[in-house]
Design a protein around this motif. Structure first.
Motif, PDB file in Angstrom:
ATOM      1  N   GLN A   1       0.878  -1.572   0.211  1.00  0.00           N
ATOM      2  CA  GLN A   1      -0.009  -0.007   0.027  1.00  0.00           C
ATOM      3  C   GLN A   1       0.348   1.151   0.155  1.00  0.00           C
ATOM      4  N   ALA A   2       1.792   0.888   0.630  1.00  0.00           N
ATOM      5  CA  ALA A   2       2.703   2.500   0.732  1.00  0.00           C
ATOM      6  C   ALA A   2       3.334   2.171  -0.664  1.00  0.00           C
ATOM      7  N   VAL A   3       3.703   1.751  -0.718  1.00  0.00           N
ATOM      8  CA  VAL A   3       4.736   1.793  -2.023  1.00  0.00           C
ATOM      9  C   VAL A   3       3.353   2.847  -3.569  1.00  0.00           C
ATOM     10  N   GLN A   4       2.513   2.094  -3.160  1.00  0.00           N
ATOM     11  CA  GLN A   4       1.103   2.199  -4.379  1.00  0.00           C
ATOM     12  C   GLN A   4       1.224   3.507  -3.825  1.00  0.00           C
ATOM     13  N   GLU A   5       0.764   4.082  -2.912  1.00  0.00           N
ATOM     14  CA  GLU A   5       1.131   5.719  -2.280  1.00  0.00           C
ATOM     15  C   GLU A   5       2.373   6.603  -2.809  1.00  0.00           C
ATOM     16  N   LEU A   6       3.152   5.656  -2.770  1.00  0.00           N
ATOM     17  CA  LEU A   6       4.371   6.626  -4.071  1.00  0.00           C
ATOM     18  C   LEU A   6       4.156   6.557  -5.400  1.00  0.00           C
ATOM     19  N   VAL A   7       4.166   6.093  -6.020  1.00  0.00           N
ATOM     20  CA  VAL A   7       3.947   5.886  -7.084  1.00  0.00           C
ATOM     21  C   VAL A   7       2.799   6.864  -7.277  1.00  0.00           C
ATOM     22  N   ARG A   8       1.156   7.283  -6.878  1.00  0.00           N
ATOM     23  CA  ARG A   8       0.515   8.074  -7.039  1.00  0.00           C
ATOM     24  C   ARG A   8       1.152   9.254  -6.925  1.00  0.00           C
ATOM     25  N   SER A   9       2.132   9.373  -5.943  1.00  0.00           N
ATOM     26  CA  SER A   9       2.600  10.472  -5.690  1.00  0.00           C
ATOM     27  C   SER A   9       3.349  11.009  -6.406  1.00  0.00           C
ATOM     28  N   MET A  10       4.165  10.234  -7.102  1.00  0.00           N
ATOM     29  CA  MET A  10       5.107  10.836  -8.253  1.00  0.00           C
ATOM     30  C   MET A  10       4.611  10.960  -9.191  1.00  0.00           C
ATOM     31  N   VAL A  11       3.312  10.685  -9.694  1.00  0.00           N
ATOM     32  CA  VAL A  11       3.031  10.672 -10.683  1.00  0.00           C
ATOM     33  C   VAL A  11       2.016  12.111 -10.519  1.00  0.00           C
ATOM     34  N   GLN A  12       1.573  12.162  -9.683  1.00  0.00           N
ATOM     35  CA  GLN A  12       1.647  14.036  -9.520  1.00  0.00           C
ATOM     36  C   GLN A  12       1.907  14.693  -9.123  1.00  0.00           C
ATOM     37  N   ARG A  13       3.330  14.749  -8.416  1.00  0.00           N
ATOM     38  CA  ARG A  13       4.752  15.012  -8.923  1.00  0.00           C
ATOM     39  C   ARG A  13       5.077  15.622 -10.455  1.00  0.00           C
ATOM     40  N   ARG A  14       5.043  14.866 -10.832  1.00  0.00           N
ATOM     41  CA  ARG A  14       5.730  14.580 -12.295  1.00  0.00           C
ATOM     42  C   ARG A  14       4.353  14.883 -13.516  1.00  0.00           C
ATOM     43  N   PHE A  15       3.290  14.740 -12.590  1.00  0.00           N
ATOM     44  CA  PHE A  15       1.778  15.694 -14.414  1.00  0.00           C
ATOM     45  C   PHE A  15       1.244  16.467 -14.115  1.00  0.00           C
ATOM     46  N   VAL A  16       2.353  17.909 -13.162  1.00  0.00           N
ATOM     47  CA  VAL A  16       1.416  18.518 -12.831  1.00  0.00           C
ATOM     48  C   VAL A  16       0.737  19.570 -13.824  1.00  0.00           C
ATOM     49  N   GLY A  17      -0.507  19.752 -13.481  1.00  0.00           N
ATOM     50  CA  GLY A  17      -1.646  20.507 -14.344  1.00  0.00           C
ATOM     51  C   GLY A  17      -2.735  19.080 -14.969  1.00  0.00           C
ATOM     52  N   GLN A  18      -2.325  18.063 -15.104  1.00  0.00           N
ATOM     53  CA  GLN A  18      -2.752  17.494 -15.830  1.00  0.00           C
ATOM     54  C   GLN A  18      -3.824  16.231 -15.106  1.00  0.00           C
ATOM     55  N   ALA A  19      -4.523  15.664 -15.665  1.00  0.00           N
ATOM     56  CA  ALA A  19      -5.738  14.630 -15.310  1.00  0.00           C
ATOM     57  C   ALA A  19      -4.653  13.441 -15.256  1.00  0.00           C
ATOM     58  N   HIS A  20      -4.638  12.494 -13.746  1.00  0.00           N
ATOM     59  CA  HIS A  20      -4.218  11.308 -13.439  1.00  0.00           C
ATOM     60  C   HIS A  20      -4.595   9.445 -13.486  1.00  0.00           C
ATOM     61  N   VAL A  21      -3.346   9.664 -14.164  1.00  0.00           N
ATOM     62  CA  VAL A  21      -4.016   7.803 -13.737  1.00  0.00           C
ATOM     63  C   VAL A  21      -4.331   7.214 -12.713  1.00  0.00           C
ATOM     64  N   ARG A  22      -5.707   6.724 -12.049  1.00  0.00           N
ATOM     65  CA  ARG A  22      -5.098   5.611 -10.939  1.00  0.00           C
ATOM     66  C   ARG A  22      -4.902   4.640 -11.071  1.00  0.00           C
ATOM     67  N   VAL A  23      -3.406   4.031 -10.010  1.00  0.00           N
ATOM     68  CA  VAL A  23      -3.380   3.268 -10.102  1.00  0.00           C
ATOM     69  C   VAL A  23      -3.234   1.817  -9.431  1.00  0.00           C
ATOM     70  N   ARG A  24      -3.906   0.997  -9.725  1.00  0.00           N
ATOM     71  CA  ARG A  24      -4.012  -0.042  -8.618  1.00  0.00           C
ATOM     72  C   ARG A  24      -2.346  -1.538  -8.974  1.00  0.00           C
ATOM     73  N   LEU A  25      -2.144  -1.971  -8.109  1.00  0.00           N
ATOM     74  CA  LEU A  25      -0.747  -2.006  -7.909  1.00  0.00           C
ATOM     75  C   LEU A  25      -0.971  -4.077  -7.122  1.00  0.00           C
ATOM     76  N   ASP A  26      -0.216  -4.346  -7.556  1.00  0.00           N
ATOM     77  CA  ASP A  26      -0.407  -5.819  -6.589  1.00  0.00           C
ATOM     78  C   ASP A  26       1.558  -6.242  -6.970  1.00  0.00           C
ATOM     79  N   ILE A  27       1.483  -6.795  -6.300  1.00  0.00           N
ATOM     80  CA  ILE A  27       2.974  -7.225  -6.295  1.00  0.00           C
ATOM     81  C   ILE A  27       3.101  -8.818  -5.999  1.00  0.00           C
ATOM     82  N   ALA A  28       3.898  -9.561  -6.417  1.00  0.00           N
ATOM     83  CA  ALA A  28       3.683 -11.132  -6.196  1.00  0.00           C
ATOM     84  C   ALA A  28       2.049 -11.639  -6.487  1.00  0.00           C
ATOM     85  N   GLY A  29       1.244 -11.590  -7.035  1.00  0.00           N
ATOM     86  CA  GLY A  29      -0.416 -11.510  -6.581  1.00  0.00           C
ATOM     87  C   GLY A  29      -0.647 -11.270  -5.664  1.00  0.00           C
TER      88      GLY A  29
END
Length: 168
Positions: A72-100
């Protein structure tokens, strides 16, 4: 006062954000010494503005963590990275699964919810489940939605929010 509306779809760089997510996770895995792990990023079938991301490989338990907390923390990091890198754009929602992990958890939660629902239906006594996150609560609600003779409701606040399965 700032608008809370999402930018128009024309400002949505799905491919760029998808690539950024893949690169970020690949570099994160390398930092953890898991550069042999495979990152797969696809557009979600049920949501054109979401990514289904899976990380597969050996010895990924550290990135899942106890009860999926690190995942869950890694997913939050990914979400935060997208928001910071793509300022002023709509952002994708990320559903992350690790090792199933999330896929296995979904199956286990659905099975558990159905068993509890059958017990509630046969005894007529409501049952409150342990507190869980919103994604897990949704799995429980969806699993029980089609079972006749029972219903669900979420009760509580924040980290104490839980599903209650009721007769009727």
């Amino acid at each position: 006062m700032e608008s809370t509306e999402a930018p128009p779809a024309a400002d949505f760089d799905f491919e760029g954000q998808s690539q950024a997510v893949e690169t970020f996770l690949t570099e994160l895995l390398a930092a953890f010494g898991r550069d042999d792990a495979e990152v797969t990023v696809i557009r979600a079938e049920d949501d054109s503005e979401a990514l289904e991301v899976s990380v597969d490989g050996a010895e990924l338990g550290l990135l899942v963590g106890h009860q999926g907390v690190t995942l869950q923390a890694v997913q939050e990091l990914v979400r935060s990275m997208v928001q910071r890198r793509f300022v002023g754009q709509a952002h994708v929602r990320v559903r992350l699964d690790i090792a199933g992990y999330r896929a296995r958890r979904k199956v286990a939660l659905e099975r558990f919810a159905r068993q509890v629902a059958e017990g509630v239906r046969s005894t007529g006594v409501a049952k409150a489940l342990d507190p869980m996150g919103s994604a897990d609560r949704k799995i429980v609600h969806d699993a029980i939605n089609d079972i006749e003779g029972v219903s669900t409701v979420s009760e509580g606040e924040d980290a104490g929010r839980r599903v209650v399965i009721r007769p009727g």
